[in-house]
Design a protein around this motif. Structure first.
Motif, PDB file in Angstrom:
ATOM      1  N   PRO A 281       0.827  -1.220   0.000  1.00 47.80           N
ATOM      2  CA  PRO A 281       0.000   0.000   0.000  1.00 47.80           C
ATOM      3  C   PRO A 281       0.855   1.261   0.000  1.00 47.80           C
ATOM      4  O   PRO A 281       2.037   1.241   0.359  1.00 47.80           O
ATOM      5  CB  PRO A 281      -0.807  -0.127   1.301  1.00 47.80           C
ATOM      6  N   ASP A 282       0.249   2.363  -0.397  1.00 43.43           N
ATOM      7  CA  ASP A 282       0.938   3.652  -0.405  1.00 43.43           C
ATOM      8  C   ASP A 282       1.397   4.014   1.003  1.00 43.43           C
ATOM      9  O   ASP A 282       0.689   3.768   1.987  1.00 43.43           O
ATOM     10  CB  ASP A 282      -0.019   4.728  -0.936  1.00 43.43           C
ATOM     11  N   HIS A 283       2.592   4.585   1.114  1.00 42.01           N
ATOM     12  CA  HIS A 283       3.192   4.979   2.400  1.00 42.01           C
ATOM     13  C   HIS A 283       3.370   3.767   3.327  1.00 42.01           C
ATOM     14  O   HIS A 283       3.276   3.907   4.555  1.00 42.01           O
ATOM     15  CB  HIS A 283       2.343   6.036   3.110  1.00 42.01           C
ATOM     16  N   HIS A 284       3.615   2.600   2.771  1.00 42.48           N
ATOM     17  CA  HIS A 284       3.692   1.387   3.583  1.00 42.48           C
ATOM     18  C   HIS A 284       4.891   1.428   4.531  1.00 42.48           C
ATOM     19  O   HIS A 284       6.004   1.785   4.137  1.00 42.48           O
ATOM     20  CB  HIS A 284       3.800   0.165   2.675  1.00 42.48           C
ATOM     21  N   ASP A 285       4.653   1.079   5.770  1.00 45.17           N
ATOM     22  CA  ASP A 285       5.710   0.997   6.774  1.00 45.17           C
ATOM     23  C   ASP A 285       6.187  -0.450   6.848  1.00 45.17           C
ATOM     24  O   ASP A 285       5.481  -1.325   7.351  1.00 45.17           O
ATOM     25  CB  ASP A 285       5.181   1.461   8.136  1.00 45.17           C
ATOM     26  N   PHE A 286       7.373  -0.703   6.335  1.00 48.57           N
ATOM     27  CA  PHE A 286       7.864  -2.076   6.208  1.00 48.57           C
ATOM     28  C   PHE A 286       8.109  -2.708   7.571  1.00 48.57           C
ATOM     29  O   PHE A 286       8.573  -2.056   8.512  1.00 48.57           O
ATOM     30  CB  PHE A 286       9.136  -2.099   5.368  1.00 48.57           C
ATOM     31  N   THR A 287       7.784  -4.012   7.664  1.00 45.79           N
ATOM     32  CA  THR A 287       7.910  -4.778   8.898  1.00 45.79           C
ATOM     33  C   THR A 287       8.769  -6.024   8.632  1.00 45.79           C
ATOM     34  O   THR A 287       9.033  -6.364   7.470  1.00 45.79           O
ATOM     35  CB  THR A 287       6.529  -5.232   9.392  1.00 45.79           C
ATOM     36  N   LYS A 289       7.806  -8.977   8.713  1.00 53.55           N
ATOM     37  CA  LYS A 289       7.007  -9.882   7.887  1.00 53.55           C
ATOM     38  C   LYS A 289       7.180  -9.568   6.399  1.00 53.55           C
ATOM     39  O   LYS A 289       7.169 -10.467   5.561  1.00 53.55           O
ATOM     40  CB  LYS A 289       5.535  -9.791   8.281  1.00 53.55           C
ATOM     41  N   ASP A 290       7.343  -8.294   6.091  1.00 55.14           N
ATOM     42  CA  ASP A 290       7.557  -7.901   4.697  1.00 55.14           C
ATOM     43  C   ASP A 290       8.906  -8.399   4.193  1.00 55.14           C
ATOM     44  O   ASP A 290       9.048  -8.753   3.016  1.00 55.14           O
ATOM     45  CB  ASP A 290       7.476  -6.385   4.548  1.00 55.14           C
ATOM     46  N   ILE A 291       9.884  -8.423   5.077  1.00 54.55           N
ATOM     47  CA  ILE A 291      11.199  -8.959   4.697  1.00 54.55           C
ATOM     48  C   ILE A 291      11.071 -10.424   4.300  1.00 54.55           C
ATOM     49  O   ILE A 291      11.679 -10.879   3.321  1.00 54.55           O
ATOM     50  CB  ILE A 291      12.212  -8.798   5.848  1.00 54.55           C
ATOM     51  N   GLN A 292      10.231 -11.151   5.020  1.00 52.78           N
ATOM     52  CA  GLN A 292      10.021 -12.557   4.672  1.00 52.78           C
ATOM     53  C   GLN A 292       9.310 -12.683   3.325  1.00 52.78           C
ATOM     54  O   GLN A 292       9.626 -13.579   2.533  1.00 52.78           O
ATOM     55  CB  GLN A 292       9.211 -13.254   5.770  1.00 52.78           C
ATOM     56  N   PHE A 323      16.157  -4.097  10.819  1.00 50.97           N
ATOM     57  CA  PHE A 323      15.989  -5.512  10.508  1.00 50.97           C
ATOM     58  C   PHE A 323      16.210  -5.831   9.025  1.00 50.97           C
ATOM     59  O   PHE A 323      16.101  -6.985   8.629  1.00 50.97           O
ATOM     60  CB  PHE A 323      14.603  -6.010  10.943  1.00 50.97           C
ATOM     61  N   PHE A 324      16.511  -4.805   8.203  1.00 52.90           N
ATOM     62  CA  PHE A 324      16.763  -5.112   6.794  1.00 52.90           C
ATOM     63  C   PHE A 324      18.048  -5.913   6.687  1.00 52.90           C
ATOM     64  O   PHE A 324      19.087  -5.508   7.232  1.00 52.90           O
ATOM     65  CB  PHE A 324      16.872  -3.829   5.971  1.00 52.90           C
TER      66      PHE A 324
END
Length: 368
Positions: A281-287, A289-292, A323-324
């Motif tokens: 989504p727009d302006h998404h705050d990466f977590t 879980k997104d790294i996975q 966490f990246f």
């Protein structure tokens, strides 16, 4: 599917009508001066739109900063969408996207010498900026996404409309994406049609101008996106790489957390035949879980090297995530962009902006 669309339209249409009534009443209260807008003795240039979503305001703000910052003390005042702070925040050297929002952070990174501030209450934000010490006090304020925040009266309003979703062809929320009726364009001083194809013909632009039905005093401009060379999200770790170094059989993972990534995707597809897209989504705050999710996508691609490209807005959000994965940092890039005025109208736009600022400043000098 077509019948389903009709059903949704008739379900949401009454809500849209109620929303329109509320917006029109609010605007009328400002017209009657039952609600008041505050005016200022310095140029306040509002860059806004009538629709929700990405129409390309930030590149226009950055264009104005480039145009003005060598001559004036420029400040950008934004809401700071999705920041984790509250109230008025003045960007500092160590500020992050969490402190001030991704787009203000992006602007501050590019132009560290200007003032960047965020406040959802734009009037309070203006008061804070104008209370800064004299040598820091802005001479020009760029009001980001402030067209609907009418408690601040801009000296000049610029509306951005996406060529691929022109405001006069859209509908009010929730049926469409408009935040205000299309007739609100009459409050604007000029209009920029963004995200045009570079090859747009003047005859097609004239059709759009006819549809907008602007007053003679409202000039319109057409712009395209000019993508710049790739840069490393972690420049101290990234291997230098250009678009020209991408081979047709290279596997590229695009990470896109913007409202409409179509042009971004199309740009990278010019260089590689194997572009995989992971949209957020727009302006998404990466977590984490997104790294996975990214890791899983890379595994499915079976790419030898984790070559990733993200948007400029994603880069500023990713950069400060502890966490990246360290091993990915040399292989992730972003693509900066700028706007390009079509039909050789950039000089005319610059001239109007400079003349507006000079007129206000000179008038204030005479009054003193």
């Amino acid at each position: 599917m077509k019948n389903s669309g009709f059903k949704l339209y008739y379900i949401w249409k009454p809500v849209s009508l109620l929303y329109e009534a509320g917006v029109r009443l609010r605007n009328q209260l400002f017209t009657w001066e039952w609600l008041t807008s505050e005016q200022y003795q310095i140029p306040v240039i509002c860059v806004g739109n009538l629709a929700v979503g990405g129409t390309g305001k930030t590149p226009v703000i950055e264009y104005l900063v480039r145009l003005l910052h060598a001559e004036y003390r420029v400040a950008v005042l934004s809401r700071g969408y999705k920041r984790k702070s509250e109230g008025f925040v003045l960007a500092q050297e160590k500020s992050t996207a969490d402190d001030i929002g991704d787009e203000p952070y992006q602007i501050k990174l590019k132009f560290p010498g200007i003032t960047v501030a965020v406040d959802s209450d734009r009037r309070r934000g203006m008061k804070q900026l104008l209370s800064l010490p004299e040598d820091q006090r802005p001479q020009v304020v760029l009001l980001d996404d402030g067209f609907q925040h009418r408690y601040v009266q801009p000296s000049l309003s610029i509306i951005i409309t996406d060529y691929n979703r022109l405001y006069y062809k859209d509908k009010l929320m929730p049926v469409g994406r408009l935040r205000e009726p299309a007739s609100s364009i009459r409050r604007a001083d000029m209009v920029i049609v963004s995200k045009c194809n570079e090859s747009l013909q003047q005859a097609d632009a004239q059709i759009v101008e006819g549809g907008m039905n602007l007053r003679h005093s409202q000039p319109s401009f057409f712009t395209s996106i000019a993508y710049q060379q790739m840069k490393g999200v972690y420049p101290e770790k990234t291997f230098p790489r250009t678009f020209q170094s991408i081979k047709k059989d290279d596997k590229v993972l695009l990470i896109a957390g913007i409202a409409n990534p179509a042009l971004f995707i199309k740009e990278v597809q010019k260089y590689s035949d194997h572009v995989h897209v992971l949209s957020f989504p727009d302006h998404h705050d990466f977590t984490p879980k997104d790294i996975q999710k990214i890791r899983d996508e890379l595994q499915q691609m079976k790419a030898e090297n984790p070559f990733m490209i993200c948007t400029e807005k994603d880069a500023v959000r990713i950069r400060n995530k502890s966490f990246f994965p360290e091993e990915w940092k040399p292989y992730i890039y972003y693509i900066p962009l700028m706007i390009h005025f079509l039909f050789e109208r950039g000089e005319r736009f610059d001239e109007l902006i400079r003349k507006h600022i000079e007129t206000i400043i000179n008038n204030n000098i005479l009054e003193k």
